[in-house]
Design an enzyme around this catalytic site. Structure first.
Site, PDB file in Angstrom:
ATOM      1  N   SER A  20      -7.933  -8.664   7.049  1.00 37.68           N
ATOM      2  CA  SER A  20      -7.267  -8.457   5.765  1.00 37.68           C
ATOM      3  C   SER A  20      -5.889  -7.805   5.935  1.00 37.68           C
ATOM      4  O   SER A  20      -5.725  -6.867   6.714  1.00 37.68           O
ATOM      5  CB  SER A  20      -8.168  -7.548   4.922  1.00 37.68           C
ATOM      6  OG  SER A  20      -7.548  -7.223   3.714  1.00 37.68           O
ATOM      7  N   LYS A  45      -5.842 -10.379   1.844  1.00 40.01           N
ATOM      8  CA  LYS A  45      -5.355  -9.021   1.526  1.00 40.01           C
ATOM      9  C   LYS A  45      -6.215  -8.485   0.385  1.00 40.01           C
ATOM     10  O   LYS A  45      -6.604  -9.221  -0.519  1.00 40.01           O
ATOM     11  CB  LYS A  45      -3.872  -9.115   1.106  1.00 40.01           C
ATOM     12  CG  LYS A  45      -3.267  -7.808   0.610  1.00 40.01           C
ATOM     13  CD  LYS A  45      -2.962  -6.844   1.729  1.00 40.01           C
ATOM     14  CE  LYS A  45      -2.600  -5.456   1.203  1.00 40.01           C
ATOM     15  NZ  LYS A  45      -2.885  -4.371   2.159  1.00 40.01           N
ATOM     16  N   ASN A  69       0.103   2.618   9.189  1.00 38.63           N
ATOM     17  CA  ASN A  69       0.532   2.051   7.893  1.00 38.63           C
ATOM     18  C   ASN A  69      -0.027   2.839   6.745  1.00 38.63           C
ATOM     19  O   ASN A  69      -1.128   3.376   6.811  1.00 38.63           O
ATOM     20  CB  ASN A  69       0.105   0.575   7.792  1.00 38.63           C
ATOM     21  CG  ASN A  69      -1.272   0.421   7.175  1.00 38.63           C
ATOM     22  OD1 ASN A  69      -1.454   0.500   5.962  1.00 38.63           O
ATOM     23  ND2 ASN A  69      -2.273   0.230   8.039  1.00 38.63           N
ATOM     24  N   CYS A 130     -10.077   1.923   2.694  1.00 37.36           N
ATOM     25  CA  CYS A 130      -8.616   2.002   2.871  1.00 37.36           C
ATOM     26  C   CYS A 130      -8.216   3.480   2.870  1.00 37.36           C
ATOM     27  O   CYS A 130      -8.479   4.188   1.897  1.00 37.36           O
ATOM     28  CB  CYS A 130      -7.900   1.260   1.758  1.00 37.36           C
ATOM     29  SG  CYS A 130      -6.115   1.527   1.823  1.00 37.36           S
ATOM     30  N   LYS A 168     -16.879  -3.039   4.377  1.00 44.36           N
ATOM     31  CA  LYS A 168     -15.921  -2.615   5.418  1.00 44.36           C
ATOM     32  C   LYS A 168     -15.881  -1.089   5.475  1.00 44.36           C
ATOM     33  O   LYS A 168     -15.559  -0.423   4.497  1.00 44.36           O
ATOM     34  CB  LYS A 168     -14.529  -3.179   5.130  1.00 44.36           C
ATOM     35  CG  LYS A 168     -13.537  -2.866   6.261  1.00 44.36           C
ATOM     36  CD  LYS A 168     -12.262  -3.665   6.118  1.00 44.36           C
ATOM     37  CE  LYS A 168     -11.302  -3.394   7.252  1.00 44.36           C
ATOM     38  NZ  LYS A 168     -10.059  -4.155   7.125  1.00 44.36           N
ATOM     39  N   ASN A 195     -12.093   0.119   9.894  1.00 47.70           N
ATOM     40  CA  ASN A 195     -10.771   0.177   9.277  1.00 47.70           C
ATOM     41  C   ASN A 195      -9.935   1.160  10.116  1.00 47.70           C
ATOM     42  O   ASN A 195     -10.393   1.637  11.157  1.00 47.70           O
ATOM     43  CB  ASN A 195     -10.899   0.617   7.809  1.00 47.70           C
ATOM     44  CG  ASN A 195      -9.722   0.113   6.965  1.00 47.70           C
ATOM     45  OD1 ASN A 195      -8.574   0.079   7.429  1.00 47.70           O
ATOM     46  ND2 ASN A 195      -9.985  -0.270   5.731  1.00 47.70           N
ATOM     47  N   GLY A 220      -4.257  -1.077  16.237  1.00 48.31           N
ATOM     48  CA  GLY A 220      -3.701  -1.561  17.511  1.00 48.31           C
ATOM     49  C   GLY A 220      -4.564  -1.136  18.681  1.00 48.31           C
ATOM     50  O   GLY A 220      -5.582  -0.434  18.516  1.00 48.31           O
ATOM     51  N   GLY A 246     -10.566  -3.737  15.615  1.00 48.58           N
ATOM     52  CA  GLY A 246      -9.869  -2.579  16.180  1.00 48.58           C
ATOM     53  C   GLY A 246      -9.161  -2.896  17.476  1.00 48.58           C
ATOM     54  O   GLY A 246      -9.755  -2.824  18.550  1.00 48.58           O
TER      55      GLY A 246
HETATM   56  C1  SIN Z   1      -3.293  -0.691   2.789  1.00 46.55           C
HETATM   57  O1  SIN Z   1      -2.950  -1.559   1.945  1.00 46.55           O
HETATM   58  O2  SIN Z   1      -2.976   0.503   2.635  1.00 46.55           O
HETATM   59  C2  SIN Z   1      -4.058  -1.079   4.005  1.00 46.55           C
HETATM   60  C3  SIN Z   1      -5.393  -1.623   3.666  1.00 46.55           C
HETATM   61  C4  SIN Z   1      -6.538  -0.903   4.289  1.00 46.55           C
HETATM   62  O3  SIN Z   1      -6.344  -0.071   5.194  1.00 46.55           O
HETATM   63  O4  SIN Z   1      -7.685  -1.152   3.892  1.00 46.55           O
END
Ligand code: SIN
Length: 310
Positions: A20, A45, A69, A130, A168, A195, A220, A246
């Site tokens: 995703s 996504k 991120n 997330c 997830k 995640n 990564g 992962g």
């Molecule tokens: C995000 O949009 O912040 C990343 C999605 C996620 O980590 O599940």
């Protein structure tokens, strides 16, 4: 070589899926590089009930040991997704797994009910993990940090959906097996893990965090050994199919996750670096199977020799 695997009652042509948020909206950025029929599944996504702007920039930073991120689930909401994107996705020659997230049980129920039966995805990945948003009123930040909240969320999803539910999970917990057990108890047909790992990057010149939202999720190759342990721990203690995620960047990484107990895997960050990552990783994985004299990819799952981890 037989790459087919069966997971959550579905037959996938290839155990290697795309994760995703790493494959555009409909994969259109990748169509010159990859034959979608060779992709095990595309996980979309994450979609939410209402549109979301996402987090303040900067949203992504490359650290010395991986990508951090804090995107914050920007998307146009489920109505737009089911009217514009899902019908197009369903025309693709691969399995489609729709990722959804919500802050309440009602959100999840409403979202799933909005998916028309004639364009039902092959499965739903319930993103309980997330690290960049708060998942409702719980003493934990994320649903997948709380076994009870996980159980309730999965239960409502399983009770509403007309397709399998893959929960997830987050690695940002003391014991991921407790959360996997809760997901299984609530009827999840599989779990995907992990995640991203919560982290911070610092701009020492400015003496401030790099990311607009301060904390982000690390992905990564740096997280691969941690993710492998999470997969092995869950495999050893919960009887539920696992999708490993992962830091997969090569075919041998796929084999490692499958040996630890994953029935399938998702490639994430590698897609952002290398648009034909999926093709290359699949070829490398096949080569590994040939070298080891293994005729069926599915035969690798859980075949790690030696001791338990948990
Ligand atoms: C995000 O949009 O912040 C990343 C999605 C996620 O980590 O599940």
């Amino acid at each position: 070589m037989d790459l087919k695997i069966k997971l959550a009652g579905i037959t996938f042509e290839n155990p290697i899926w795309v994760a995703s948020g790493t494959f555009g909206t409909k994969g259109q950025e990748f169509e010159d590089f990859i034959d979608f029929a060779q992709v095990g599944a595309i996980v979309t996504k994450t979609v939410t009930l209402l549109p979301r702007e996402g987090n303040p920039p900067p949203r992504v930073v490359e650290t010395r040991s991986g990508l951090l991120n804090s995107i914050g689930l920007p998307n146009k909401g489920i109505n737009s997704f089911v009217s514009k994107e899902l019908p197009e996705l369903k025309k693709m020659p691969t399995k489609i797994i729709v990722s959804i997230a919500g802050t309440s049980l009602k959100d999840i129920e409403k979202m799933i009910k909005k998916i028309p039966e004639n364009i039902m995805p092959d499965a739903i990945e319930l993103n309980l993990s997330c690290p960049n948003v708060t998942h409702g009123k719980t003493k934990y930040k994320l649903t997948a940090q709380d076994p009870q909240a996980t159980e309730k969320m999965v239960k409502i999803a399983v009770g509403t959906a007309k397709c399998p539910i893959i929960a997830k999970l987050t690695p940002n917990v003391t014991d991921i097996t407790e959360i996997a057990k809760a997901a299984k108890k609530a009827g999840a047909q599989a779990v995907s893990l992990v995640n991203t790992y919560a982290g911070i990057a610092i701009d020492v010149e400015e003496m401030k965090p790099v990311l607009g939202n301060v904390v982000g999720g690390l992905s990564g190759p740096a997280i691969k050994p941690l993710a492998l342990k999470a997969v092995r721990d869950v495999y050893n203690s919960v009887d539920i199919p696992i999708v490993g995620i992962g830091g997969i960047v090569g075919g041998v990484d796929v084999a490692e996750f499958m040996l630890c107990g994953a029935g399938a895997v998702q490639v994430g960050t590698a897609n952002l670096i290398d648009p034909d990552a999926h093709k290359r990783i699949s070829k490398e994985f096949e080569k590994y199977l040939i070298l080891k004299g293994i005729k069926k990819a599915s035969g690798l799952t859980g075949k790690l020799k030696g001791g338990r981890t948990a």
